[in-house]
Design an enzyme around this catalytic site. Structure first.
Site, short mmCIF file in Angstrom:
data_model
loop_
_atom_site.label_atom_id
_atom_site.label_comp_id
_atom_site.label_asym_id
_atom_site.label_seq_id
_atom_site.Cartn_x
_atom_site.Cartn_y
_atom_site.Cartn_z
N ILE A 168 -0.51 -1.69 7.59
CA ILE A 168 -1.48 -1.39 8.66
C ILE A 168 -2.81 -1.09 7.97
O ILE A 168 -2.99 -0.02 7.39
CB ILE A 168 -1.06 -0.17 9.52
CG1 ILE A 168 0.33 -0.36 10.13
CG2 ILE A 168 -2.10 0.05 10.63
CD1 ILE A 168 0.77 0.78 11.06
N ASP A 169 -3.70 -2.04 8.01
CA ASP A 169 -5.04 -1.77 7.50
C ASP A 169 -5.84 -1.21 8.67
O ASP A 169 -5.81 -1.78 9.77
CB ASP A 169 -5.69 -3.05 6.97
CG ASP A 169 -7.07 -2.76 6.44
OD1 ASP A 169 -7.21 -1.81 5.65
OD2 ASP A 169 -8.03 -3.45 6.85
N ASP A 208 -6.34 -4.17 0.29
CA ASP A 208 -7.43 -4.18 1.28
C ASP A 208 -8.17 -5.52 1.24
O ASP A 208 -8.82 -5.90 2.22
CB ASP A 208 -8.48 -3.09 0.97
CG ASP A 208 -7.91 -1.69 1.06
OD1 ASP A 208 -7.20 -1.40 2.04
OD2 ASP A 208 -8.17 -0.87 0.15
N GLU A 211 0.81 -1.21 0.00
CA GLU A 211 0.00 0.00 0.00
C GLU A 211 0.85 1.26 0.00
O GLU A 211 0.53 2.23 -0.67
CB GLU A 211 -0.94 0.04 1.22
CG GLU A 211 -1.72 1.34 1.22
CD GLU A 211 -2.76 1.47 2.29
OE1 GLU A 211 -2.73 0.70 3.26
OE2 GLU A 211 -3.61 2.37 2.15
N THR A 240 -5.46 2.33 9.27
CA THR A 240 -4.46 3.28 9.79
C THR A 240 -5.10 4.33 10.69
O THR A 240 -4.55 4.70 11.72
CB THR A 240 -3.73 3.97 8.61
OG1 THR A 240 -3.05 2.96 7.86
CG2 THR A 240 -2.73 5.01 9.09
N ASP A 247 -0.71 -5.02 2.97
CA ASP A 247 -1.14 -3.79 3.64
C ASP A 247 -0.50 -3.81 5.02
O ASP A 247 -0.87 -4.63 5.87
CB ASP A 247 -2.67 -3.73 3.75
CG ASP A 247 -3.15 -2.34 4.20
OD1 ASP A 247 -2.33 -1.60 4.78
OD2 ASP A 247 -4.33 -2.01 3.97
C1 IPD Z 1 -8.60 1.48 4.62
C2 IPD Z 1 -9.43 0.81 5.67
C3 IPD Z 1 -10.83 1.34 5.64
C4 IPD Z 1 -11.47 1.12 4.32
C5 IPD Z 1 -10.63 1.76 3.25
C6 IPD Z 1 -9.21 1.24 3.28
P1 IPD Z 1 -5.99 1.71 5.24
O1 IPD Z 1 -7.28 0.95 4.60
O2 IPD Z 1 -9.46 -0.58 5.45
O3 IPD Z 1 -11.66 0.70 6.54
O4 IPD Z 1 -12.74 1.67 4.33
O5 IPD Z 1 -11.23 1.48 2.02
O6 IPD Z 1 -8.45 1.89 2.32
O7 IPD Z 1 -5.83 2.95 4.43
O8 IPD Z 1 -6.29 2.02 6.64
O9 IPD Z 1 -4.90 0.76 5.03
#
Ligand code: IPD
Length: 281
Positions: free
Chosen positions: A95-96, A230, A74, A98, A93
């Site tokens: 840190i999903d 994601d 990411e 973030t 990813d």
């Molecule tokens: C996000 C989170 C969020 C989702 C977004 C993602 P990130 O990832 O998973 O819940 O709604 O579509 O992009 O940016 O925190 O790695």
């Protein structure tokens, strides 16, 4: 190239080891105030130094084991990061969730998937704060290991009545962007709010929504505007737990990792009901 060449136990245990080690970097700053940058000037799309550090760590570790594989992350910390192709590719990813991480809200996880032919064959999601490790290999089932206890097999909910369902929908980074919000409101939220389901949830991390479906406490998760990192590991784990993955636009179109949208349902009946509700308004 045979999938079996990649989706074996040694690959899985390597990834689990890397994810747990990387999780220590996230846990180290837990509870503290964190600095962040806004991606491309969007005040709702955030990144921290820890995101970059964790991605770098995961890439370095995995490259030592799999030097010929490709890598997509990411945060793009690696210049060698590529577009998704059919070749064996690690989709990461670091840190999903973030924003959750920044706010010390414990719905946040590392997501690592090995994809072949643009589909995950090994997937690991690790929440280092709740110490929950989710994993799956293609055809090998999905599992959850909690607080170091033995792993238990994951099975999605057997509820087949949408009226008795909990559904999660994410707004993603759409806050404050009228066009994106209108589309999500009109096409997803309003139809479901207008239907007597048990409730709507928003956990703030795609991985955690997928895992809520995989472990059977949420019947479906809907989101558009997603990226491959994601979805890659989460989609495999839900599928292996017995769930059904479709595209929001067309329930008959096969899921595509580059398709930016998903409905992850616990079973076929709920999937069909959700599509019916979204298409009826
Ligand atoms: C996000 C989170 C969020 C989702 C977004 C993602 P990130 O990832 O998973 O819940 O709604 O579509 O992009 O940016 O925190 O790695």
């Amino acid at each position: 190239m045979l999938l079996e060449d990649h989706a074996d136990d040694s690959v899985l245990s390597t990834v689990i080891g890397v994810a747990k080690k990387a999780g220590e970097l996230i846990a180290a700053s837990w509870g503290q105030a964190k600095g962040f940058d806004c991606k491309d000037g969007h005040s709702t799309d955030l990144v921290t130094q820890t995101d970059r550090q964790v991605e770098q760590f995961i890439f370095e570790r995995l490259k030592a084991f799999y030097p010929k594989h490709l890598f997509i992350g990411e945060e793009g910390v690696d210049e060698a990061s590529v577009q998704l192709s059919d070749a064996p590719t690690w989709v990461v990813d670091p840190i999903d969730g973030t924003t959750n991480f920044i706010h010390n809200f414990d719905q946040t996880a590392i997501s690592i998937a090995l994809c072949v032919n643009k589909r995950a064959i090994v997937g690991v999601i690790y929440n280092p704060i709740r110490k929950e490790l989710y994993y799956a290999t293609q055809g090998g089932g999905a599992f959850l290991e909690r607080y170091g206890n033995d792993a238990v097999r994951l099975t999605t909910s057997s509820t087949d009545d949408l009226k008795r369902s909990l559904v999660s929908i994410e707004l993603g980074a759409a806050h404050g962007e009228a066009d994106k919000l209108n589309e999500k409101w009109q096409n997803q939220m309003f139809p479901l709010l207008n239907h007597p389901i048990h409730g709507l949830r928003q956990l703030g991390a795609a991985t955690m929504n997928f895992m809520a479906v995989a472990r059977g406490c949420v019947e479906a998760y809907i989101e558009s505007g997603l990226k491959p990192w994601d979805m890659a590991a989460g989609e495999l784990i839900v599928r292996e737990a017995g769930g059904v993955i479709t595209m929001i636009d067309d329930e008959n179109e096969p899921f595509r990792l580059t398709g930016k949208q998903v409905i992850a349902s616990c079973n076929q009946q709920i999937s069909q009901s959700i599509h019916r509700v979204l298409n009826s308004e």
